[in-house]
Write a protein that holds these residues in place. Structure first.
Motif, short mmCIF file in Angstrom:
data_model
loop_
_atom_site.label_atom_id
_atom_site.label_comp_id
_atom_site.label_asym_id
_atom_site.label_seq_id
_atom_site.Cartn_x
_atom_site.Cartn_y
_atom_site.Cartn_z
N GLY A 187 39.47 33.29 31.63
CA GLY A 187 38.93 34.04 30.49
C GLY A 187 37.51 34.51 30.70
N GLY A 188 37.08 35.37 29.79
CA GLY A 188 35.69 35.83 29.80
C GLY A 188 35.50 37.26 30.24
N LYS A 189 36.31 37.75 31.18
CA LYS A 189 36.14 39.11 31.69
C LYS A 189 37.47 39.85 31.71
N LYS A 190 37.38 41.18 31.57
CA LYS A 190 38.58 42.01 31.51
C LYS A 190 38.89 42.73 32.81
N ILE A 191 37.95 42.72 33.74
CA ILE A 191 38.16 43.38 35.03
C ILE A 191 37.80 42.37 36.13
N TYR B 249 34.39 40.83 49.56
CA TYR B 249 34.39 40.22 50.89
C TYR B 249 33.09 40.58 51.60
N GLN B 250 32.30 39.57 51.89
CA GLN B 250 31.02 39.75 52.58
C GLN B 250 30.18 40.86 51.93
N GLY B 251 30.10 40.80 50.61
CA GLY B 251 29.26 41.73 49.86
C GLY B 251 29.91 43.07 49.55
N ARG B 252 31.13 43.32 50.02
CA ARG B 252 31.82 44.58 49.78
C ARG B 252 32.94 44.40 48.76
N ARG B 253 32.92 45.24 47.74
CA ARG B 253 33.96 45.17 46.73
C ARG B 253 35.23 45.84 47.26
N GLY B 254 36.38 45.23 46.98
CA GLY B 254 37.63 45.77 47.51
C GLY B 254 38.74 45.82 46.48
N ASN B 255 39.95 45.75 46.96
CA ASN B 255 41.17 45.77 46.15
C ASN B 255 42.04 44.59 46.56
N PRO B 256 42.94 44.12 45.69
CA PRO B 256 43.39 44.70 44.41
C PRO B 256 42.44 44.44 43.26
N VAL B 257 42.63 45.24 42.18
CA VAL B 257 41.80 45.13 40.98
C VAL B 257 42.69 44.78 39.80
N LEU B 258 42.22 43.83 38.99
CA LEU B 258 42.95 43.39 37.80
C LEU B 258 42.28 43.96 36.55
N ILE B 259 43.08 44.51 35.64
CA ILE B 259 42.55 45.12 34.42
C ILE B 259 43.32 44.63 33.21
N ASP B 260 42.60 44.16 32.20
CA ASP B 260 43.18 43.64 30.97
C ASP B 260 43.87 44.75 30.17
N GLY C 247 41.26 56.39 39.83
CA GLY C 247 41.89 55.09 39.74
C GLY C 247 41.07 54.11 38.95
N ALA C 248 41.14 52.85 39.36
CA ALA C 248 40.45 51.78 38.64
C ALA C 248 38.93 51.89 38.76
N ARG C 249 38.46 52.58 39.77
CA ARG C 249 37.02 52.68 39.98
C ARG C 249 36.30 53.25 38.76
N GLU C 250 36.91 54.20 38.09
CA GLU C 250 36.28 54.80 36.91
C GLU C 250 36.17 53.79 35.77
N ILE C 251 37.20 52.97 35.60
CA ILE C 251 37.16 51.93 34.56
C ILE C 251 36.06 50.92 34.87
N ILE C 252 35.90 50.59 36.13
CA ILE C 252 34.84 49.67 36.54
C ILE C 252 33.48 50.28 36.24
N ARG C 253 33.34 51.58 36.51
CA ARG C 253 32.05 52.24 36.29
C ARG C 253 31.69 52.26 34.81
N VAL C 254 32.66 52.47 33.95
CA VAL C 254 32.40 52.59 32.52
C VAL C 254 32.14 51.22 31.88
N HIS C 255 32.72 50.16 32.46
CA HIS C 255 32.61 48.83 31.84
C HIS C 255 32.03 47.80 32.81
N PRO C 256 30.81 48.00 33.29
CA PRO C 256 30.25 47.03 34.25
C PRO C 256 30.08 45.64 33.64
N GLU C 257 29.89 45.56 32.34
CA GLU C 257 29.70 44.26 31.70
C GLU C 257 30.97 43.43 31.68
N GLU C 258 32.13 44.06 31.92
CA GLU C 258 33.41 43.35 31.90
C GLU C 258 33.90 42.97 33.29
#
Length: 453
Positions: free
Chosen positions: A379-383, A388-399, A414-425
């Protein structure tokens, strides 16, 4: 994906199609697909069928004499591999159906598939059979019961429902109420409804037709869940009168240990930078898409959806034997967003989150998937994203609460736009797996992958 692939036909089958909402269209679609694939196909009714409908496939052989019928069909098969037939013609221009002897005689011929229409529906979207129907020969190996999804929200009355009085009786309600997904499922699984007359040894498949938009797909997914919970083995969501006759294939899973997370494997892309056929590249002796899907199954058995698009037929063949749900995205050329949407529409209501897995990342391990899902369950986050070694990768989980934003996306997003809009999640989870940042997009990527193994 073709209808015959979704049905999972064996080498020789006798298939009876019943119901409403596109039953004849489904029969015609299936016959044309099989004939185009070089199979020897015979089509006939067991009750009555419009002569004009059979003529869409071939001029029928018509005779009431069983021996003459078999001889006429056999002669026709020497000229072509798609034959239609019947035992006579009524004054209303309908072909009379075959009796048991006629069906048996045709089944003994050198044919691959005998396709039978087992009842009528007067153009309705949903039906309950009368006492005299459906006529399903005991030698039938598969029964396909068809219903039209646009019946949802319509009154339980003509012209939407054939024999509404019988339908209302089975449901224990009055005629005229608005039909719900639960009502459709109850009528389909009822032994005096969609399952009536199915031989004990025959496979039973439900085809929910006219699923031509995401709202109907989601509603169809709800109907399918109820059908499978009541003992059905397979439900197909389709649009058989379109160039994309199959939209989803949903199986009754042997295990349901996935919990709140559903996996969507994105395998619809054209792979243009690799010259096409990327999903079928050989990785450790098996197609890449099969390796990725098997990894997903190992992590979360029973709740995996594979989104198909480019070369869907070949991808389906590569997945043979894996019990996964399939979703075809007819708009895959319009960008990644359409595949995410097709995948979400195929997930059941039990899924509170979706984990999007890329079919071109064969290095992702089951441990990565289970770790991401575990982080979500805490719990706590929606994304949830792997790092890996400082690089963000896939797969991505979205609530699920963020899915409406995905459904509103357009183009190659794809999911990248959702991540950009909701960094707090966003919760970043460190993993010791380089596969989360390794895509196979080009011939050089493939050579590098093979060199590292």
């Amino acid at each position: 994906m073709r209808l015959y692939q979704a049905l999972g036909l064996q080498a020789r089958e006798i298939i009876t199609v019943v119901g409403a909402g596109g039953k004849t269209s489904a029969l015609i679609c299936l016959a044309r697909e099989l004939a185009a694939a070089g199979r020897r196909v015979v089509v006939a009714p067991t009750t009555k069928m419009l002569l004009s409908q059979l003529r869409q496939l071939a001029e029928p052989v018509i005779t009431s004499d069983t021996a003459s019928l078999a001889a006429g069909v056999a002669a026709g098969l020497k000229r072509g591999n798609l034959i239609t037939c019947g035992s006579g013609v009524t004054d209303q221009g309908k072909i009379k159906g075959l009796d048991a002897a006629g069906v048996t005689a045709l089944a003994e011929l050198d044919i691959d598939y005998l396709l039978l229409e087992g009842d009528g529906a007067a153009g309705a979207l949903l039906k309950v059979p009368a006492d005299h129907e459906p006529v399903i020969p005991p030698v039938t190996t598969m029964v396909v019961t068809v219903a039209g999804l646009p019946v949802l929200g319509r009154p339980l009355a003509a012209p939407f429902v054939h024999r509404p009085r019988l339908a209302a009786g089975l449901l224990g309600r009055e005629e005229g109420f608005l039909v719900t997904d639960h009502d459709v499922a109850r009528l389909l699984v009822h032994p005096r409804g969609g399952r009536k007359g199915v031989p004990p040894a025959a496979q039973w498949v439900v085809l929910l037709n006219q699923a031509e938009d995401y709202e109907l797909l989601r509603a169809g997914r709800s109907v399918a869940g109820a059908v499978l919970a009541a003992g059905g083995e397979k439900v197909i969501l389709g649009a058989v009168a379109t160039p994309a006759p199959v939209r989803q294939v949903i199986l009754r899973q042997a295990t349901r240990t996935a919990g709140p997370v559903g996996i969507v494997v994105l395998a619809a892309g054209t792979g243009e930078r690799l010259g096409g056929g990327k999903q079928l590249l050989s990785i450790a002796g098996q197609p890449m898409v099969r390796r990725v899907v098997a990894t997903a199954q190992a992590a979360l058995p029973g709740n995996v959806v594979v989104v198909l698009g480019h070369e869907a037929g070949r991808v389906v063949a590569a997945l043979e034997g894996l019990r996964v749900n399939l979703a075809y995205n007819p708009g895959y050329r319009r960008g990644l967003s359409t595949s995410l949407q097709a995948g979400l529409a195929a997930l059941g209501p039990e899924s509170r989150a979706a984990l999007f897995v890329l079919a071109d990342q064969p290095g992702v391990t089951p441990e990565v998937i289970t770790r991401l899902c575990g982080a979500y369950r805490q719990g706590g986050k929606k994304i949830i994203v792997p790092v890996y070694q400082g690089r963000r990768g896939n797969p991505v989980l979205i609530d699920r609460t963020l899915w409406p934003e995905i459904m509103a996306q357009q183009g190659d997003v794809g999911a990248r736009e959702i991540i950009r809009v909701h960094p707090e999640e966003v919760l970043a989870v460190e993993v010791d797996c380089p596969g989360v940042v390794q895509d196979i997009d080009t011939p050089a990527d493939y050579r590098d992958w093979l060199g590292e193994q």
